[in-house]
Each structure stands twice: as structure tokens, then as C-alpha cells.
Design a protein around this motif. Structure first.
Motif, mmCIF file in Angstrom:
data_model
loop_
_atom_site.group_PDB
_atom_site.id
_atom_site.type_symbol
_atom_site.label_atom_id
_atom_site.label_comp_id
_atom_site.label_asym_id
_atom_site.label_seq_id
_atom_site.Cartn_x
_atom_site.Cartn_y
_atom_site.Cartn_z
ATOM 1 N N VAL A 48 -18.092 -40.870 -37.993
ATOM 2 C CA VAL A 48 -18.303 -41.425 -36.660
ATOM 3 C C VAL A 48 -18.492 -40.261 -35.695
ATOM 4 O O VAL A 48 -17.770 -39.263 -35.762
ATOM 5 N N TRP A 49 -19.463 -40.432 -34.794
ATOM 6 C CA TRP A 49 -19.843 -39.390 -33.842
ATOM 7 C C TRP A 49 -19.934 -39.987 -32.448
ATOM 8 O O TRP A 49 -20.199 -41.170 -32.291
ATOM 9 N N GLU A 50 -19.752 -39.140 -31.447
ATOM 10 C CA GLU A 50 -19.853 -39.603 -30.063
ATOM 11 C C GLU A 50 -21.276 -39.992 -29.693
ATOM 12 O O GLU A 50 -21.472 -40.819 -28.809
ATOM 13 N N SER A 51 -22.263 -39.400 -30.378
ATOM 14 C CA SER A 51 -23.659 -39.668 -30.026
ATOM 15 C C SER A 51 -24.569 -39.334 -31.197
ATOM 16 O O SER A 51 -24.177 -38.617 -32.121
ATOM 17 N N ILE A 52 -25.798 -39.817 -31.108
ATOM 18 C CA ILE A 52 -26.800 -39.455 -32.109
ATOM 19 C C ILE A 52 -27.083 -37.962 -32.034
ATOM 20 O O ILE A 52 -27.236 -37.299 -33.058
ATOM 21 N N ASP A 53 -27.154 -37.418 -30.824
ATOM 22 C CA ASP A 53 -27.430 -35.988 -30.680
ATOM 23 C C ASP A 53 -26.354 -35.137 -31.352
ATOM 24 O O ASP A 53 -26.666 -34.131 -31.996
ATOM 25 N N ALA A 58 -29.353 -43.686 -46.329
ATOM 26 C CA ALA A 58 -28.629 -43.348 -45.101
ATOM 27 C C ALA A 58 -28.857 -44.447 -44.070
ATOM 28 O O ALA A 58 -29.947 -45.018 -43.983
ATOM 29 N N VAL A 59 -27.811 -44.716 -43.300
ATOM 30 C CA VAL A 59 -27.883 -45.771 -42.293
ATOM 31 C C VAL A 59 -26.955 -45.423 -41.134
ATOM 32 O O VAL A 59 -25.944 -44.728 -41.325
ATOM 33 N N MET A 60 -27.312 -45.889 -39.957
ATOM 34 C CA MET A 60 -26.482 -45.688 -38.769
ATOM 35 C C MET A 60 -26.371 -47.002 -38.011
ATOM 36 O O MET A 60 -27.250 -47.864 -38.120
ATOM 37 N N TRP A 61 -25.308 -47.126 -37.236
ATOM 38 C CA TRP A 61 -25.109 -48.284 -36.363
ATOM 39 C C TRP A 61 -24.061 -47.921 -35.324
ATOM 40 O O TRP A 61 -23.323 -46.946 -35.478
ATOM 41 N N TRP A 62 -24.017 -48.683 -34.256
ATOM 42 C CA TRP A 62 -23.069 -48.433 -33.172
ATOM 43 C C TRP A 62 -21.801 -49.252 -33.379
ATOM 44 O O TRP A 62 -21.867 -50.402 -33.813
ATOM 45 N N ILE A 63 -20.665 -48.633 -33.074
ATOM 46 C CA ILE A 63 -19.370 -49.321 -33.139
ATOM 47 C C ILE A 63 -18.631 -49.077 -31.830
ATOM 48 O O ILE A 63 -18.938 -48.130 -31.098
ATOM 49 N N ARG A 64 -17.679 -49.924 -31.539
ATOM 50 C CA ARG A 64 -16.844 -49.700 -30.353
ATOM 51 C C ARG A 64 -16.028 -48.430 -30.544
ATOM 52 O O ARG A 64 -15.469 -48.192 -31.612
ATOM 53 N N ALA A 65 -15.959 -47.617 -29.516
ATOM 54 C CA ALA A 65 -15.139 -46.408 -29.568
ATOM 55 C C ALA A 65 -13.705 -46.808 -29.914
ATOM 56 O O ALA A 65 -13.207 -47.826 -29.438
ATOM 57 N N GLY A 66 -13.075 -46.028 -30.770
ATOM 58 C CA GLY A 66 -11.708 -46.310 -31.179
ATOM 59 C C GLY A 66 -11.602 -47.113 -32.461
ATOM 60 O O GLY A 66 -10.511 -47.327 -32.965
#
Length: 163
Positions: free
Chosen positions: A70-75, A105-113
Motif C-alpha cells: 500500500v502506497w500514499e500515491s501512484i507517484d 499486476a493490479v492496482m486499486w484504491w482503498i480507504r487510508a488505514g
């Protein structure tokens, strides 16, 4: 609401991680994981008590290795993958891993925490394979922001790095 980027990837080893053929990969694993752990924007990575995820076997094929973070951003994720010491082993991946037929490989957004689990990884890879890149499951080449809007610069960055 704040969101973080979840990313997962799988790879099929040419042999078990205990096989001498995989020594070059295994010898770098602790260091590359430590690079991730101290990278700007890093939040979390999947690991067992051994400090990595090589002992996890969520797929029928025992040679499939999983990686999830998990990362804070794509960048932030992009910089770790292509602009840190991770780039070397990434370029050498064909020495240790076979090419997979489907998405790896795959990415998606999750709620922080929150943190994803292996079931999320499998579900998102399935979504990507069935539907192609979409806000629920996407790639660096065709990425989306947390609101589901396409991010055009992601594909450009990949081309610049030769991915």
C-alpha cells in the motif's frame, strides 16, 4: 476521505524459492523489501513473520509468489518501482520468473488505514482479466484516480522507462 493505492503482483518462479536457480532473487529480497519499507509514500506490505511473503501460497501453483503493498500515491509507488534500487531486479526478472498468460499486476484504491488481503488480490486480478483496466482494478499503463477518472500521465511514464 483519504485514499491509498493498493498494489499486488504475482510471479511464477522457474523453481521453488529454496532451489539454487532462485538464489539470485532470494539473496536480494531482504534488501529490496527494506528499500520499499523506507521509500517515501510507503504504507504497508504483505509479509509473514519471516519478513516477506514467499511462504504464502494462495494459488494452486506452488511456484506463484505474491507481493502486495500500500502506497500514499501512484507517484510514490512508481518512484519505488522504477527509480529506486528495485529497478535492477525488475529488469532481471526473466532470470527467475516465467511469463504469465494473464495479468500479473493490479492496482486499486482503498480507504487510508485499511489493508488488502490475498482474497482482494485474487479478486482484483480476476476483475482486471475479465474487464481490462477500470477504476476497480487497473495498471500503471492505464491508471485511475480515487474518483475513477483516468490518469493519462501514467502510461507516458511507463513508456519513458521502457516498461
Amino acid at each position: 476521505m483519504e485514499f491509498h493505492l493498493a498494489q499486488a503482483n504475482i510471479a511464477q518462479g522457474i523453481a521453488s524459492v529454496t532451489d539454487p536457480l532462485m538464489k539470485g532473487f532470494v539473496d536480494q529480497l531482504d534488501y529490496i523489501n527494506s528499500v520499499a519499507d523506507r521509500s517515501p509514500g510507503f504504507v504497508w506490505r504483505l509479509q509473514t513473520e519471516e519478513g516477506d511473503a514467499t511462504s504464502l501460497q494462495p494459488f494452486d501453483d506452488p511456484l506463484i509468489l505474491v507481493n502486495m503493498s500500500v502506497w500514499e500515491s501512484i507517484d510514490a509507488f512508481y518512484d519505488y518501482v522504477f527509480r529506486s534500487d528495485h529497478a535492477g531486479p525488475l529488469k532481471d526478472r526473466r532470470r527467475w520468473f516465467s511469463k504469465l498468460d494473464g495479468p500479473h499486476a493490479v492496482m486499486w484504491w482503498i480507504r487510508a488505514g485499511t489493508t488488502p488481503d490475498v482474497a482482494d488480490l485474487k479478486r482484483r486480478l480476476d476483475l482486471l482479466e475479465k474487464n481490462g483496466p477500470a477504476p476497480e482494478a487497473f495498471t500503471l499503463a492505464k491508471a485511475f484516480d480515487p474518483e475513477g477518472r483516468p490518469l493519462e500521465r501514467a502510461a507516458r511514464r511507463d513508456r519513458e522507462c521502457g516498461v
